[in-house]
Design a protein around this motif. Structure first.
Motif, short mmCIF file in Angstrom:
data_model
loop_
_atom_site.label_atom_id
_atom_site.label_comp_id
_atom_site.label_asym_id
_atom_site.label_seq_id
_atom_site.Cartn_x
_atom_site.Cartn_y
_atom_site.Cartn_z
N MET A 1 0.86 -1.17 -0.12
CA MET A 1 -0.01 -0.03 -0.14
C MET A 1 1.13 1.27 -0.07
SD MET A 1 -3.07 1.29 2.84
CE MET A 1 -4.13 -0.15 2.38
N ASP A 2 0.22 2.19 -0.87
CA ASP A 2 1.47 3.65 -0.75
C ASP A 2 1.23 4.32 0.23
OD1 ASP A 2 2.26 5.32 -2.93
OD2 ASP A 2 1.13 6.61 -1.86
N ASP A 3 2.40 4.79 0.83
CA ASP A 3 2.45 5.44 2.12
C ASP A 3 1.46 6.67 2.08
OD1 ASP A 3 4.71 4.21 2.44
OD2 ASP A 3 6.24 5.87 2.26
N GLU A 4 1.02 7.17 0.99
CA GLU A 4 -0.08 8.60 1.50
C GLU A 4 -1.30 7.60 1.68
OE1 GLU A 4 -0.14 11.87 1.03
OE2 GLU A 4 2.19 11.45 1.03
N VAL A 5 -1.62 6.53 1.20
CA VAL A 5 -2.90 5.70 1.49
C VAL A 5 -2.86 5.43 3.04
CG1 VAL A 5 -4.28 3.74 1.00
CG2 VAL A 5 -3.20 5.10 -0.87
N LEU A 9 -5.15 6.81 6.30
CA LEU A 9 -5.72 5.69 7.29
C LEU A 9 -5.35 6.39 8.78
CD1 LEU A 9 -5.18 2.29 5.86
CD2 LEU A 9 -7.07 3.50 5.95
N TYR A 10 -4.33 6.92 8.77
CA TYR A 10 -4.16 7.50 10.50
C TYR A 10 -4.91 8.42 10.57
CZ TYR A 10 0.30 4.65 11.42
OH TYR A 10 1.17 3.62 11.65
N ALA A 17 -4.56 1.26 9.77
CA ALA A 17 -3.36 1.94 9.58
C ALA A 17 -2.00 1.44 10.16
CB ALA A 17 -3.29 3.38 10.16
N ILE A 18 -2.25 0.87 11.45
CA ILE A 18 -1.21 0.23 12.21
C ILE A 18 -0.93 -1.35 11.41
CG2 ILE A 18 -0.48 -1.00 14.39
CD1 ILE A 18 -2.04 1.13 15.75
#
Lengths: 186, 507
Positions: A1-5, A9-10, A17-18
């Motif tokens: 999953m892309d960091d931005e995605v 979530l965070y 996210a975790i």
């Protein structure tokens, strides 16, 4: 999953996210922690604490380099734990060796010095590193940020262990001169 | 409060994130082909191939020279160079009748001149130790090396280079085909690696090598054993190739794992519950990856034909055991009982720090083998495999097993085998760069005995090495073409240089 995605979530306070962070960067963080601590069990706890800290920091922070952001957290947590363990028993991992190496960079006892905040020191170090050849930069960061062994550092930059050791030795001396030049110990 | 190394370590944690990610993503640029295994495989051929050049430094002990009584040569050297020599084997164990260009090991200079004449170039005799002199005659097509250990000169090595028309007593020469060689020497040991095919004929007191080297041409080398290793009455060539003691790299197993296993074979033994490191491209044609099991780390390598198990590391919590039953709960006494030949080595793993000297027990080679790392009576780490990567290519001209070292004051010491190996290992550096002519006096001169000298500069733990050919065979004059490299003059080497005989003993 892309960091931005993952970051979204965070921000959405979605606990996925975790899970996604662990999925993508769990191995990376465990590796850093285990090298510092020399213990898989302790490393696992540090990584779990890392997720918690990341959860608490994001938001409001939105790290530009998510991987390094996580690495920084787990590194600090691992060093904290290593110091705690030092009071009880001999620590494992690379930390003791790293500390002995970094003595090279400290000033002569007769020089006055000032204590820097970590961030300020980090900025000075970053500027110094930016002036170094890429291979040297990588060697230094692999050794003292990631706590790689000498052999691993050497493998990473494609040279022998002895050559890496010599390279790092020269870099430590250079760093010491740079810190003096920057007035860190004046 | 004064800043401490801990503060510095913490400060490094605040480095620019871009630097951190750069270091994570960095891949070493492709370099020349790597060859830990390949170098080992080719070792015999390489060493033998340069044996002619390095042998001048081979001995440190006196041993009465072999006395060989030679009768008149049977053939007229003016007509052919293949005549055999009748040898009185009362005092010699050289093969009766074997010759190269009509010359046999053990002959005197007068006997050689009688066969080959006096048209040759000669090196000035060199004193390599207090009671050992070396001398070489260069005939067209045959190089003859003599030794004198106090009882006169005699032939100890012969070499026929690629353009030689000289032949052995069997008629075999450098131009002979492999089939012809094997027909003449059916008992020869044949090996082939890295483009070098060789046939070795072992006589009782000497070894004859016939090389077909795709790169450097063919040549024949015949060496008396006694000049290779006086102490063990065996040759370093033979030791390298045939009389190797049990090699833990190929014969030891840990928890059912043996080096060389494929990925699948490893997983069949330990399962697939492991963390895998990123793949590192160590050289253009070698990649490595580490699999971390509980208490066990496995390094796999791929040199182009698939992954194989290259190194096994057991940590304190590892449940695995060696084939001898030794596990991580073993005591030093138990290890010594299981491996009586272990050698204890203390190595300063970090010569820049303090108090991190590491003591370990080695079974096999000091560099590669089975290693037990002890903390007092506690075994905390066990490794099977190469301790570190060895760069390739070796500096062939520097391959040597014994090296003479001159101190800055000109004093001469002969390094024993292990010290010399350490030196040669240290000197196998990669990416040498041209450096400026150094202006200070070197700390040590290392004499590889093949006209290659290395000047070691430096202090304490770091040195710079400059290599060059002698211009006039004096220590003071070297060519302008320096090749300078930094190297780590670690405490092991330093100790070896300072205490060559006390610290290092062959075998």
């Amino acid at each position: 999953m892309d960091d931005e995605v993952i970051l979204e979530l965070y921000f959405a306070r979605n606990q996925e996210a975790i899970r996604e962070t662990d999925c993508k960067y769990g191995g990376y963080c465990r590796r850093i922690s285990q090298k510092i601590l020399g213990s898989r069990e302790d490393a696992e706890e540090c990584v779990n604490d890392t997720w918690l800290q990341a959860w608490n920091k994001i938001p409001p922070q939105r790290p530009q380099y998510f991987q390094a952001f996580l690495g920084c957290i787990v590194r600090n947590l691992s060093l904290d734990r290593w110091e705690q363990r030092q009071t009880k028993k001999r620590g494992g991992g690379q930390t003791k060796i790293l500390l002995s190496e970094l003595k090279d960079c400290l000033p002569s006892p007769d020089l006055p010095e000032r204590r820097l905040e970590e961030r300020e020191l980090g900025n000075i170090l970053s500027r110094w590193l930016a002036q170094q050849p890429q291979k040297n930069r990588v060697a230094f960061v692999r050794r003292y940020w990631y706590a790689d062994t000498l052999a691993e550092t050497a493998a990473q930059i494609g040279c022998t262990t002895g050559a890496a050791k010599a390279l790092l030795h020269r870099m430590r001396r250079s760093l010491r001169a740079h810190l003096e030049k920057e007035g860190v110990w004046q | 409060m004064a800043m401490t190394e801990k503060d510095l370590l913490r400060g490094i944690g605040s480095l620019d994130a871009k630097l951190v990610e750069e270091a994570e993503a960095y891949q070493a640029p492709p370099a020349r082909h790597w060859g830990r295994w390949l170098a080992a495989a080719a070792c015999v051929a390489i060493v033998a191939g340069v044996g002619w050049k390095v042998l001048p430094t081979l001995t440190t002990e006196t041993k009465p020279p072999q006395t060989t009584n030679v009768t008149e040569p049977e053939t007229d050297p003016a007509e052919e160079n293949t005549g055999s020599v009748a040898v009185d084997d009362g005092d010699t164990k050289e093969p009766v009748g074997e010759t190269l260009g009509g010359v046999a090991i053990g002959m005197t200079p007068e006997e050689v001149e009688a066969i080959l004449g006096s048209s040759y170039e000669v090196d000035a005799p060199r004193q390599l130790s207090e009671d050992y002199w070396d001398l070489c005659w260069y005939y067209s097509g045959l190089y003859v090396r003599f030794a004198d250990q106090g009882e006169g000169w005699y032939v100890r090595e012969l070499m026929a280079p690629g353009d030689s028309t000289m032949t052995l007593s069997t008629g075999i020469g450098v131009g002979s085909s492999r089939e012809e060689i094997l027909a003449a020497y059916p008992d020869a040991s044949v090996s082939e690696s890295e483009g070098i095919w060789s046939a070795q004929v072992k006589y009782e007191d000497s070894s004859l090598w016939i090389f077909h080297d795709a790169k450097n041409g063919n040549y024949i080398n015949w060496i008396a054993h006694q000049y290779m290793d006086n102490e063990k009455n065996s040759t370093w060539i033979a030791t390298s190739s045939q009389t190797e003691p049990a090699d833990p790299l190929t014969q030891e197993s840990i928890g059912g794992l043996t080096l060389g296993m494929t990925e699948q074979e490893v997983e069949d033994v330990l399962g697939s519950d492991y963390d895998s490191s990123p793949v590192t491209e160590l050289r253009a044609d070698i990649r490595t990856v580490t699999w971390r099991y509980e208490g066990t780390e496995l390094q796999l390598a791929d040199t182009g034909d698939g992954w194989f198990l290259n190194e096994i590391v057991l940590l304190e919590s590892s449940p695995l055991t060696l084939s001898t039953g030794i596990g991580m709960d073993a005591t030093e006494a138990e290890i010594r009982e299981a491996y009586p030949d272990v050698i204890q080595t203390t190595q300063d793993t970090d010569p820049y720090g303090e108090g991190v000297a590491e003591t370990y027990l080695s079974y096999g080679d000091v560099v590669s083998g089975l290693h037990f790392f002890m903390d007092g009576e506690t075994l905390y780490r066990m490794e099977l495999g190469p301790l570190e990567w060895v760069p390739d290519p070796l500096w062939q001209s520097m391959v040597s097993v014994k090296i003479a070292a001159h101190g800055a004051d000109g004093s001469l010491v002969i390094l024993k085998e292990k010290a010399a190996k350490t030196v040669s290992t240290v000197l196998t550096v990669s990416d040498p760069e041209l450096a400026e002519n150094p202006g200070e006096s070197p700390q040590w001169w290392l004499d590889f005995g093949n006209d290659v000298f290395v000047a070691v500069y430096g202090h304490d733990d770091l040195a710079t090495v400059y290599t060059g050919q002698y211009l006039d065979k004096t220590l003071a004059t070297m060519t302008e073409e320096w090749t300078g490299v930094y190297l780590d003059l670690d405490s092991t080497l330093q100790s070896a240089l300072e205490n060559p005989t006390e610290t290092w003993v062959i075998g």
